[in-house]
Motif scaffolding. Structure first.
Motif, PDB file in Angstrom:
ATOM      1  N   TYR A   1       0.829  -1.202   0.000  1.00  0.00           N
ATOM      2  CA  TYR A   1       0.000   0.000   0.000  1.00  0.00           C
ATOM      3  C   TYR A   1       0.863   1.252   0.000  1.00  0.00           C
ATOM      4  O   TYR A   1       1.909   1.294   0.664  1.00  0.00           O
ATOM      5  CB  TYR A   1      -0.893   0.019   1.251  1.00  0.00           C
ATOM      6  N   PRO A   2       0.412   2.299  -0.704  1.00  0.00           N
ATOM      7  CA  PRO A   2       1.109   3.589  -0.639  1.00  0.00           C
ATOM      8  C   PRO A   2       1.071   4.143   0.787  1.00  0.00           C
ATOM      9  O   PRO A   2       0.074   3.990   1.497  1.00  0.00           O
ATOM     10  CB  PRO A   2       0.322   4.486  -1.589  1.00  0.00           C
ATOM     11  N   VAL A   3       2.173   4.758   1.184  1.00  0.00           N
ATOM     12  CA  VAL A   3       2.329   5.330   2.525  1.00  0.00           C
ATOM     13  C   VAL A   3       2.771   6.776   2.400  1.00  0.00           C
ATOM     14  O   VAL A   3       3.590   7.115   1.538  1.00  0.00           O
ATOM     15  CB  VAL A   3       3.406   4.547   3.324  1.00  0.00           C
ATOM     16  N   LYS A   4       2.242   7.623   3.262  1.00  0.00           N
ATOM     17  CA  LYS A   4       2.794   8.973   3.414  1.00  0.00           C
ATOM     18  C   LYS A   4       2.874   9.273   4.897  1.00  0.00           C
ATOM     19  O   LYS A   4       2.100   8.757   5.696  1.00  0.00           O
ATOM     20  CB  LYS A   4       1.987  10.019   2.656  1.00  0.00           C
ATOM     21  N   ILE A   5       3.861  10.073   5.245  1.00  0.00           N
ATOM     22  CA  ILE A   5       4.046  10.507   6.633  1.00  0.00           C
ATOM     23  C   ILE A   5       3.701  11.983   6.685  1.00  0.00           C
ATOM     24  O   ILE A   5       4.259  12.786   5.932  1.00  0.00           O
ATOM     25  CB  ILE A   5       5.506  10.288   7.108  1.00  0.00           C
ATOM     26  N   GLU A   6       2.780  12.305   7.574  1.00  0.00           N
ATOM     27  CA  GLU A   6       2.344  13.693   7.693  1.00  0.00           C
ATOM     28  C   GLU A   6       1.938  13.946   9.141  1.00  0.00           C
ATOM     29  O   GLU A   6       1.165  13.159   9.709  1.00  0.00           O
ATOM     30  CB  GLU A   6       1.160  13.917   6.750  1.00  0.00           C
ATOM     31  N   GLY A   7       2.485  15.001   9.726  1.00  0.00           N
ATOM     32  CA  GLY A   7       2.136  15.330  11.101  1.00  0.00           C
ATOM     33  C   GLY A   7       2.516  14.248  12.098  1.00  0.00           C
ATOM     34  O   GLY A   7       1.825  14.061  13.091  1.00  0.00           O
TER      35      GLY A   7
END
Length: 104
Positions: free
Chosen positions: A90-96
């Motif tokens: 799965y695509p992952v992004k890190i934010e906050g």
């Protein structure tokens, strides 16, 4: 098409160089931290139906605890017998400080 990002976990909950399992939107997901990056896959081995979070993470490969088959956590591709079918990644992004997944 708009990506539906799901808040899965705190980035700090994923130990450096290790894997954790968690339920996200009713799915069993494994999160991996490798060299500062977070990756996500299904948590169930396609060969023996064991939870990958109980396996051994070596670099970008997760070893299934049941029959020692391996998958690349970046793509879900099998890298060693006896596994032949990929796991979903799965695509992952890190934010906050949070890990967000695109499960669609």
């Amino acid at each position: 098409m708009t990506t539906n990002w799901i808040n899965a976990a705190a980035k700090d909950d994923v130990p450096e160089g290790d894997v954790i399992g968690l339920a996200v939107e009713g799915r069993d997901i494994a999160l991996y931290e490798v060299e500062g990056e977070i990756f996500a896959t299904d948590n169930l081995c396609t060969h023996g139906h064991a939870r990958l979070c109980d396996g051994f993470l070596d670099g970008h490969e997760i070893e299934c605890p049941l029959h020692q088959g391996k998958f690349d956590v970046r793509s879900g591709a099998p890298t060693c017998a006896p596994v032949t079918d990929a796991i979903r990644s799965y695509p992952v992004k890190i934010e906050g400080g949070r890990v967000w997944l695109a499960l669609d």
